[in-house]
Design a protein around this motif. Structure first.
Motif, PDB file in Angstrom:
ATOM      1  N   VAL A  81       6.197   4.108   6.413  1.00  0.00           N
ATOM      2  CA  VAL A  81       4.933   3.402   6.621  1.00  0.00           C
ATOM      3  C   VAL A  81       4.613   2.557   5.387  1.00  0.00           C
ATOM      4  O   VAL A  81       4.225   1.393   5.505  1.00  0.00           O
ATOM      5  CB  VAL A  81       3.780   4.401   6.906  1.00  0.00           C
ATOM      6  N   LEU A  82       4.823   3.123   4.213  1.00  0.00           N
ATOM      7  CA  LEU A  82       4.565   2.404   2.965  1.00  0.00           C
ATOM      8  C   LEU A  82       5.519   1.215   2.820  1.00  0.00           C
ATOM      9  O   LEU A  82       5.089   0.107   2.489  1.00  0.00           O
ATOM     10  CB  LEU A  82       4.701   3.340   1.759  1.00  0.00           C
TER      11      LEU A  82
ATOM     12  N   MET B  64       4.529  -2.723   2.660  1.00  0.00           N
ATOM     13  CA  MET B  64       4.934  -3.587   1.554  1.00  0.00           C
ATOM     14  C   MET B  64       5.709  -4.803   2.073  1.00  0.00           C
ATOM     15  O   MET B  64       5.538  -5.920   1.573  1.00  0.00           O
ATOM     16  CB  MET B  64       5.759  -2.799   0.534  1.00  0.00           C
ATOM     17  N   GLU B  65       6.550  -4.598   3.061  1.00  0.00           N
ATOM     18  CA  GLU B  65       7.300  -5.709   3.658  1.00  0.00           C
ATOM     19  C   GLU B  65       6.348  -6.708   4.311  1.00  0.00           C
ATOM     20  O   GLU B  65       6.486  -7.917   4.154  1.00  0.00           O
ATOM     21  CB  GLU B  65       8.310  -5.171   4.686  1.00  0.00           C
ATOM     22  N   LYS B  66       5.370  -6.189   5.035  1.00  0.00           N
ATOM     23  CA  LYS B  66       4.387  -7.071   5.688  1.00  0.00           C
ATOM     24  C   LYS B  66       3.567  -7.831   4.652  1.00  0.00           C
ATOM     25  O   LYS B  66       3.268  -9.007   4.835  1.00  0.00           O
ATOM     26  CB  LYS B  66       3.443  -6.264   6.600  1.00  0.00           C
TER      27      LYS B  66
END
Length: 127
Positions: A4-5, A9-11
């Motif tokens: 989820v993290l 971070m990618e988004k």
């Protein structure tokens, strides 16, 4: 939790990249001119109570609604009508007439007997 993290971070990274691209577009002179033109044209259309269709017809008398993205009927969209095919099931004697390949009965026959065999069941074709 780590997935989820990392997804977040990618988004966040993609958002920053898109914001930079958007800023570069906003600084583009050509885009600024097109946006100005669009705004002025929209204001004129509002002032004279005209729709985009009216403006297109004014500028191009051959303009038709089918060019504007509206759904056209088969009569005026320039397409040729599909051939009417008549299928006869040799096992049951049942006949089906269709202009398309998505007929429910034909699909059932193809699932049961195979597409190639059902294709051989065409007994008549009409334009």
């Amino acid at each position: 939790m780590a997935s989820v993290l990392s997804n977040y971070m990618e988004k966040e990274k993609l958002l920053k990249q898109l914001q930079e691209e958007l800023q570069a577009l906003e600084d583009n002179k050509e885009l600024q001119q097109e946006l100005e033109f669009k705004d002025r044209l929209t204001a004129l259309m509002t002032e004279y109570d005209k729709a985009s269709k009216d403006v297109c017809e004014l500028l191009d008398p051959t303009y038709t609604a089918s060019k504007s993205g509206k759904k056209a009927t088969s009569k005026d969209d320039g397409r040729k009508k599909r051939t009417l095919k008549v299928y006869k099931n040799p096992h049951t004697g049942e006949t089906v007439e269709t202009r398309g390949g998505n007929h429910k009965v034909i699909q059932n026959w193809k699932a049961e007997f195979g597409s190639e065999e059902v294709a051989n069941w065409v007994i008549d074709e009409k334009p």
